[in-house]
Design a protein around this motif. Structure first.
Motif, PDB file in Angstrom:
ATOM      1  N   MET A   1     -92.799 -35.372  64.722  1.00 47.61           N
ATOM      2  CA  MET A   1     -92.827 -36.709  65.318  1.00 47.61           C
ATOM      3  C   MET A   1     -91.550 -37.451  64.942  1.00 47.61           C
ATOM      4  SD  MET A   1     -95.765 -39.584  64.864  1.00 47.61           S
ATOM      5  CE  MET A   1     -95.650 -41.143  65.755  1.00 47.61           C
ATOM      6  N   SER A   2     -90.624 -37.611  65.894  1.00 46.14           N
ATOM      7  CA  SER A   2     -89.349 -38.261  65.603  1.00 46.14           C
ATOM      8  C   SER A   2     -89.489 -39.756  65.607  1.00 46.14           C
ATOM      9  CB  SER A   2     -88.301 -37.839  66.634  1.00 46.14           C
ATOM     10  OG  SER A   2     -88.630 -38.358  67.908  1.00 46.14           O
ATOM     11  N   GLU A   3     -88.411 -40.442  65.136  1.00 46.26           N
ATOM     12  CA  GLU A   3     -88.464 -41.889  65.010  1.00 46.26           C
ATOM     13  C   GLU A   3     -88.624 -42.548  66.354  1.00 46.26           C
ATOM     14  OE1 GLU A   3     -85.928 -45.528  62.970  1.00 46.26           O
ATOM     15  OE2 GLU A   3     -85.398 -43.439  62.611  1.00 46.26           O
ATOM     16  N   SER A   4     -88.049 -41.918  67.421  1.00 46.23           N
ATOM     17  CA  SER A   4     -88.111 -42.534  68.739  1.00 46.23           C
ATOM     18  C   SER A   4     -89.393 -42.210  69.472  1.00 46.23           C
ATOM     19  CB  SER A   4     -86.899 -42.067  69.566  1.00 46.23           C
ATOM     20  OG  SER A   4     -86.919 -40.653  69.685  1.00 46.23           O
ATOM     21  N   THR A   5     -90.178 -41.316  68.930  1.00 40.39           N
ATOM     22  CA  THR A   5     -91.397 -40.899  69.602  1.00 40.39           C
ATOM     23  C   THR A   5     -92.445 -42.005  69.574  1.00 40.39           C
ATOM     24  OG1 THR A   5     -90.994 -38.625  68.952  1.00 40.39           O
ATOM     25  CG2 THR A   5     -93.220 -39.168  69.656  1.00 40.39           C
ATOM     26  N   VAL A   6     -93.082 -42.198  70.744  1.00 39.22           N
ATOM     27  CA  VAL A   6     -94.169 -43.170  70.804  1.00 39.22           C
ATOM     28  C   VAL A   6     -95.376 -42.592  70.073  1.00 39.22           C
ATOM     29  CG1 VAL A   6     -95.725 -44.392  72.378  1.00 39.22           C
ATOM     30  CG2 VAL A   6     -93.324 -44.069  72.998  1.00 39.22           C
ATOM     31  N   ILE A   7     -96.099 -43.447  69.369  1.00 37.54           N
ATOM     32  CA  ILE A   7     -97.281 -42.989  68.655  1.00 37.54           C
ATOM     33  C   ILE A   7     -98.352 -42.586  69.669  1.00 37.54           C
ATOM     34  CG2 ILE A   7     -99.057 -43.600  66.974  1.00 37.54           C
ATOM     35  CD1 ILE A   7     -97.193 -45.644  65.828  1.00 37.54           C
ATOM     36  N   THR A   8     -98.800 -41.351  69.567  1.00 32.76           N
ATOM     37  CA  THR A   8     -99.779 -40.839  70.519  1.00 32.76           C
ATOM     38  C   THR A   8    -101.194 -41.278  70.145  1.00 32.76           C
ATOM     39  OG1 THR A   8    -100.143 -38.812  69.246  1.00 32.76           O
ATOM     40  CG2 THR A   8     -98.330 -38.801  70.831  1.00 32.76           C
TER      41      THR A   8
ATOM     42  N   ALA B   1     -96.740 -37.090  55.486  1.00 32.41           N
ATOM     43  CA  ALA B   1     -96.265 -35.875  56.148  1.00 32.41           C
ATOM     44  C   ALA B   1     -96.380 -35.951  57.673  1.00 32.41           C
ATOM     45  CB  ALA B   1     -97.051 -34.671  55.639  1.00 32.41           C
ATOM     46  N   MET B   2     -97.392 -36.666  58.199  1.00 37.40           N
ATOM     47  CA  MET B   2     -97.633 -36.692  59.639  1.00 37.40           C
ATOM     48  C   MET B   2     -96.803 -37.732  60.373  1.00 37.40           C
ATOM     49  SD  MET B   2    -101.742 -36.077  60.236  1.00 37.40           S
ATOM     50  CE  MET B   2    -101.515 -36.236  62.028  1.00 37.40           C
ATOM     51  N   PHE B   3     -96.374 -38.792  59.687  1.00 38.82           N
ATOM     52  CA  PHE B   3     -95.679 -39.894  60.352  1.00 38.82           C
ATOM     53  C   PHE B   3     -94.257 -40.023  59.829  1.00 38.82           C
ATOM     54  CE2 PHE B   3    -100.165 -40.782  60.585  1.00 38.82           C
ATOM     55  CZ  PHE B   3    -100.342 -41.236  61.886  1.00 38.82           C
ATOM     56  N   THR B   4     -93.343 -40.410  60.738  1.00 40.63           N
ATOM     57  CA  THR B   4     -91.944 -40.589  60.370  1.00 40.63           C
ATOM     58  C   THR B   4     -91.420 -41.892  60.964  1.00 40.63           C
ATOM     59  OG1 THR B   4     -91.110 -39.409  62.316  1.00 40.63           O
ATOM     60  CG2 THR B   4     -91.558 -38.094  60.336  1.00 40.63           C
ATOM     61  N   GLY B   5     -90.262 -42.321  60.478  1.00 38.55           N
ATOM     62  CA  GLY B   5     -89.582 -43.465  61.065  1.00 38.55           C
ATOM     63  C   GLY B   5     -90.413 -44.728  61.068  1.00 38.55           C
ATOM     64  N   ARG B   6     -90.297 -45.494  62.160  1.00 40.41           N
ATOM     65  CA  ARG B   6     -91.023 -46.757  62.263  1.00 40.41           C
ATOM     66  C   ARG B   6     -92.533 -46.542  62.299  1.00 40.41           C
ATOM     67  NH1 ARG B   6     -88.132 -51.236  63.028  1.00 40.41           N
ATOM     68  NH2 ARG B   6     -85.938 -51.044  63.630  1.00 40.41           N
ATOM     69  N   ALA B   7     -92.967 -45.423  62.898  1.00 37.11           N
ATOM     70  CA  ALA B   7     -94.400 -45.121  62.927  1.00 37.11           C
ATOM     71  C   ALA B   7     -94.936 -44.975  61.511  1.00 37.11           C
ATOM     72  CB  ALA B   7     -94.656 -43.843  63.720  1.00 37.11           C
ATOM     73  N   ARG B   8     -94.107 -44.408  60.637  1.00 37.26           N
ATOM     74  CA  ARG B   8     -94.518 -44.252  59.242  1.00 37.26           C
ATOM     75  C   ARG B   8     -94.663 -45.612  58.573  1.00 37.26           C
ATOM     76  NH1 ARG B   8     -91.446 -43.173  54.459  1.00 37.26           N
ATOM     77  NH2 ARG B   8     -92.632 -41.994  52.905  1.00 37.26           N
ATOM     78  N   GLY B   9     -93.758 -46.528  58.880  1.00 33.63           N
ATOM     79  CA  GLY B   9     -93.861 -47.877  58.333  1.00 33.63           C
ATOM     80  C   GLY B   9     -95.132 -48.572  58.789  1.00 33.63           C
ATOM     81  N   ILE B  10     -95.481 -48.409  60.074  1.00 31.41           N
ATOM     82  CA  ILE B  10     -96.722 -49.002  60.591  1.00 31.41           C
ATOM     83  C   ILE B  10     -97.930 -48.373  59.904  1.00 31.41           C
ATOM     84  CG2 ILE B  10     -98.172 -49.218  62.644  1.00 31.41           C
ATOM     85  CD1 ILE B  10     -95.571 -49.308  64.297  1.00 31.41           C
ATOM     86  N   ALA B  11     -97.898 -47.044  59.747  1.00 29.35           N
ATOM     87  CA  ALA B  11     -99.018 -46.344  59.112  1.00 29.35           C
ATOM     88  C   ALA B  11     -99.194 -46.802  57.666  1.00 29.35           C
ATOM     89  CB  ALA B  11     -98.794 -44.831  59.173  1.00 29.35           C
ATOM     90  N   PHE B  12     -98.090 -46.948  56.946  1.00 26.47           N
ATOM     91  CA  PHE B  12     -98.163 -47.440  55.566  1.00 26.47           C
ATOM     92  C   PHE B  12     -98.738 -48.852  55.516  1.00 26.47           C
ATOM     93  CE2 PHE B  12     -94.999 -44.266  53.863  1.00 26.47           C
ATOM     94  CZ  PHE B  12     -95.838 -43.795  52.870  1.00 26.47           C
ATOM     95  N   ALA B  13     -98.336 -49.700  56.468  1.00 27.15           N
ATOM     96  CA  ALA B  13     -98.834 -51.069  56.490  1.00 27.15           C
ATOM     97  C   ALA B  13    -100.345 -51.092  56.702  1.00 27.15           C
ATOM     98  CB  ALA B  13     -98.127 -51.868  57.585  1.00 27.15           C
ATOM     99  N   ILE B  14    -100.827 -50.247  57.620  1.00 28.37           N
ATOM    100  CA  ILE B  14    -102.272 -50.178  57.879  1.00 28.37           C
ATOM    101  C   ILE B  14    -103.001 -49.635  56.658  1.00 28.37           C
ATOM    102  CG2 ILE B  14    -104.042 -49.022  59.267  1.00 28.37           C
ATOM    103  CD1 ILE B  14    -102.087 -49.124  61.622  1.00 28.37           C
ATOM    104  N   TRP B  15    -102.466 -48.570  56.073  1.00 27.23           N
ATOM    105  CA  TRP B  15    -103.092 -47.955  54.906  1.00 27.23           C
ATOM    106  C   TRP B  15    -103.149 -48.937  53.733  1.00 27.23           C
ATOM    107  CZ3 TRP B  15    -102.119 -46.486  49.870  1.00 27.23           C
ATOM    108  CH2 TRP B  15    -102.885 -45.439  49.341  1.00 27.23           C
ATOM    109  N   GLY B  16    -102.032 -49.605  53.468  1.00 24.65           N
ATOM    110  CA  GLY B  16    -101.985 -50.548  52.359  1.00 24.65           C
ATOM    111  C   GLY B  16    -102.871 -51.759  52.568  1.00 24.65           C
ATOM    112  N   SER B  17    -102.889 -52.279  53.810  1.00 24.79           N
ATOM    113  CA  SER B  17    -103.735 -53.431  54.105  1.00 24.79           C
ATOM    114  C   SER B  17    -105.212 -53.061  54.023  1.00 24.79           C
ATOM    115  CB  SER B  17    -103.408 -53.984  55.492  1.00 24.79           C
ATOM    116  OG  SER B  17    -102.081 -54.472  55.536  1.00 24.79           O
ATOM    117  N   THR B  18    -105.508 -51.804  54.362  1.00 23.32           N
ATOM    118  CA  THR B  18    -106.889 -51.340  54.243  1.00 23.32           C
ATOM    119  C   THR B  18    -107.354 -51.408  52.791  1.00 23.32           C
ATOM    120  OG1 THR B  18    -106.658 -49.859  56.146  1.00 23.32           O
ATOM    121  CG2 THR B  18    -108.436 -49.374  54.597  1.00 23.32           C
TER     122      THR B  18
END
Length: 544
Positions: A1-8, A128-145
Motif C-alpha cells: 500500500m503506497s502513500e498515494s494509494t487510496v485506502i480501500t 505493517a499494513m499501512f504506510t504514508g498518510r494512511a498510516r498516520g490516519i490509522a495511528f490516530a484512530i488506534w490512539g484515540s480508541t
C-alpha cells in the motif's frame, strides 16, 4: 500500500477490526471502576482487593507485553491476535462468574494475559499494513480508541451495574470478541519477521515480571502492612518488596544489555532507547497512562462515596472525558500537519494538567456535576491530542523489522503506567482519606468504638461504604466527616496527578520536533534494513 494509494474498503474494515480488539482490552481496564462499590458489597472486596482487581490486569499486561510482541513477530501477529482474544474471552467468562475476591482477581490476571497478546499484535499489524498518510490516519484512530474506550468503559459499567449486573461488564466481551474474530479472519494480513532470531529470553521474562510485581505490591500493600514496620513492630514486607523489585529491574537492564552484546535473544533491545523520539516518547506515555488510569480509579470512588452519584450517574459524568477525546480525534491529524506532532502532544498534556488542576481546586461536596463534566471534557481533549500522536512519535524512527518489539515495549510502558497510576494515586487517596477521617472524628467527641468502626469501614471499602454509614442514624454525623475527608483526599490526589502531568510536559521538550508530513512515511524505504543502532544515530541527527 503506497502513500498515494487510496485506502480501500478492506483496509477500513481492517482498521475497524484492530480497533475493536483494542477497545475490548482497554475498556476492560476501566469498565469495573464505577461498579466497584457494588462489587465490594457483593464479593466482600477490601480496599487492597479493589486496587489489585485493577492493578493485576495492568501488571500482567505490562509484564508479558514484550514477550508476546516477539512471539507475534516470529509466528504471526494475526494468529497471536486471534489466540489472545480467545484467552481474553474465556477469562471474561470466569470474571463474570466469580464467587469470591480470589476468583475475580485470578480471572483478571488471565484477562491480562489475553490482553498482552492482543494489544501489541494489533499495533504491529497496523504498522505493517499501512504506510504514508494512511498510516498516520490509522495511528490516530488506534490512539484515540485507547483514550476514548478508557472513558467509555465507566459509562457502560455504570449502566450494567445499575440496571443489569456488574457481571455483564465482563460477559459483554464475548459477543464483541466473536465479531472481532470474524474480522481477523476476513480482513487482516498475516505479518511476521522471518529474519528474527528464534529462541526465548527466560531470564528477562522472570526478572522483569517479578521485579514489576514487587514494586506494584509494595505500592498497593504499603497502607495495609506499613511502609516500614507492621503494627506489631516487625519489619514490614513492603520495603523488602520495593527494594527487591527495583534490584530485579536493574538486573534486568544489565542482563538484557549483555544478551544483546553476546548476540543472544533478548526480551528487548535496549538500544532502542538510544532513539530520542522513542526514549522520550515512552517516558511521556508512562506519565499520561499513570494520570489517566489513576484518575479513572479514584474519581468513581469520590462521586459515589461522597457526592451521592449512582454507578450510572458516575458513568455519565465520566463520559464527557470520552466525548472530548472523540471530538478532537478528527482534528488531530490536521493539527499535527500544521503544528508538528511533538507540539500537539505537548499541548494535549498541558490541557490535561490544567483540567486536573482545575478539578482539584474546585472540588467540594457541593460542586455541580456540570463543572466536573467540563473539566473532564477538557481533560479528554488533552488525552485525544496526546495519546494519538504520541503513539506515532514513539514509533516514527523505529525500523519496521523491530516494530513488534518496539510496539510491545511502548505498550508495556503504558500498562506499567496504568498499574503505577492505580497503585500510587489509589494508595494516596485511601491513605489520605483514612488519616483525614481519623483526624476529623477526633474533634467530634464520638465514642472511640464508633470512631474506629467508621474508620475501618471507610478504609476497607475505599470510601464505598460511606453511603451506608450515612443511612444509619447512629453514624450519620460521622459519615459527613468521612465525606469531607474523601473530598479533601481527592483534591490532594488530583493535585498530585496534575503535577505529574506537568513533568510530562517538560519531557516533551526533549522530543525531536517534526511535522507530521515530514516524518518518515513508514520506515521501510530507508530503515527496514537498518539495525536499531544505525537508526538511533540517524534519529539523533534528526533531533539535532
Amino acid at each position: 500500500m503506497s502513500e498515494s494509494t487510496v485506502i480501500t474498503r478492506r483496509h477500513w474494515l481492517a482498521m475497524g477490526t484492530l480497533s475493536l480488539g483494542v477497545s475490548l482490552v482497554i475498556m476492560d481496564a476501566t469498565i469495573v471502576n464505577v461498579a466497584l462499590p457494588v462489587v465490594i458489597e457483593d464479593l466482600g472486596l477490601d480496599s487492597a482487593g479493589a486496587q489489585w482487581m485493577n492493578a493485576i490486569y495492568s501488571l500482567v499486561f505490562a509484564s508479558l507485553m514484550l514477550t508476546v510482541g516477539r512471539i507475534g513477530d516470529l509466528y504471526g501477529r494475526k494468529r497471536l491476535y486471534a489466540i489472545g482474544l480467545v484467552v481474553f474471552m474465556l477469562a471474561s467468562l470466569g470474571a463474570g462468574a466469580a464467587t469470591s475476591p480470589a476468583m475475580l482477581i485470578a480471572s483478571r490476571l488471565v484477562q491480562g494475559l489475553g490482553a498482552a497478546m492482543v494489544l501489541p499484535s494489533t499495533l504491529s499489524t497496523l504498522n505493517a499494513m499501512f504506510t504514508g498518510r494512511a498510516r498516520g490516519i490509522a495511528f490516530a484512530i488506534w490512539g484515540s480508541t485507547i483514550g476514548g474506550m478508557a472513558a467509555v468503559g465507566p459509562l457502560i459499567g455504570g449502566w450494567l451495574a445499575t440496571d443489569v449486573s456488574w457481571r455483564w461488564a465482563f460477559w459483554l466481551n464475548i459477543p464483541f470478541g466473536l465479531l472481532a474474530l470474524v474480522g481477523i479472519a476476513r480482513t487482516l494480513d498475516e505479518t511476521r519477521d522471518p529474519s528474527l532470531q528464534r529462541g526465548a529470553d527466560v531470564p528477562g521474562v522472570l526478572l522483569s515480571s517479578i521485579g514489576l510485581a514487587g514494586i506494584v505490591f509494595g505500592l498497593i500493600e504499603g497502607d495495609y502492612y506499613g511502609w516500614w514496620l507492621t503494627d506489631a513492630g516487625d519489619l514490614s514486607p513492603v520495603p523488602v518488596a520495593l527494594a527487591l523489585g527495583v534490584l530485579l529491574v536493574a538486573l534486568f537492564v544489565v542482563v538484557e544489555r549483555r544478551r544483546v552484546r553476546q548476540g543472544k535473544v533478548a526480551l528487548v533491545d535496549l538500544t532502542l532507547l538510544g532513539i530520542p523520539s522513542f526514549r522520550y516518547g515512552i517516558t511521556a506515555a508512562l506519565i499520561v497512562a499513570a494520570g489517566e488510569f489513576g484518575l479513572l480509579f479514584t474519581l468513581p470512588l469520590l462521586l459515589q462515596g461522597a457526592l451521592g452519584y449512582s454507578a450510572l450517574g458516575t458513568g455519565w459524568i465520566v463520559l464527557w472525558l470520552a466525548l472530548g477525546t472523540f471530538l478532537v480525534s478528527g482534528a488531530t491529524p490536521r493539527l499535527a500537519a500544521r503544528l508538528g506532532q511533538t507540539r500537539v502532544v505537548r499541548i494535549g498534556l498541558v490541557l490535561e494538567a490544567v483540567a486536573i488542576g482545575g478539578l482539584a481546586l474546585t472540588m467540594s461536596l457541593t460542586i455541580p456535576g456540570a463543572a466536573i463534566a467540563a473539566w473532564l471534557f477538557l481533560y479528554g481533549v488533552g488525552v485525544g491530542m496526546a495519546t494519538a500522536q504520541l503513539t506515532s512519535v514513539i514509533l516514527v524512527d523505529v525500523p519496521v523489522a523491530e516494530s513488534g518489539q518496539a510496539s510491545g515495549f511502548q505498550t508495556t510502558i503504558r500498562q506499567l503506567g496504568s498499574a503505577l497510576g492505580v497503585a500510587l494515586l489509589g494508595g494516596l487517596l485511601i491513605s489520605t482519606m483514612t488519616s483525614q477521617t481519623e483526624a476529623r472524628l477526633d474533634d467530634t467527641g464520638l465514642p472511640t468504638e464508633v470512631q474506629e468502626q467508621v474508620v475501618d469501614v471507610v478504609h476497607d471499602s475505599a470510601g464505598a461504604g460511606i453511603p451506608a454509614l450515612a443511612a444509619d442514624p447512629s453514624t450519620a454525623d460521622a459519615a459527613v466527616e468521612a465525606e469531607l475527608a474523601l473530598v479533601q483526599a481527592s483534591r490532594i490526589t488530583t493535585g498530585v496527578a496534575a503535577g505529574v502531568l506537568l513533568v510530562g510536559v517538560a519531557v516533551t521538550f526533549a522530543l525531536p520536533h517534526r511535522a507530521a508530513d515530514q516524518a518518515p512515511p513508514d520506515g521501510r524505504t530507508s530503515g527496514a534494513g537498518e539495525t536499531a543502532r544505525g537508526r538511533r544515530r540517524r534519529a539523533g541527527e534528526t533531533a539535532g
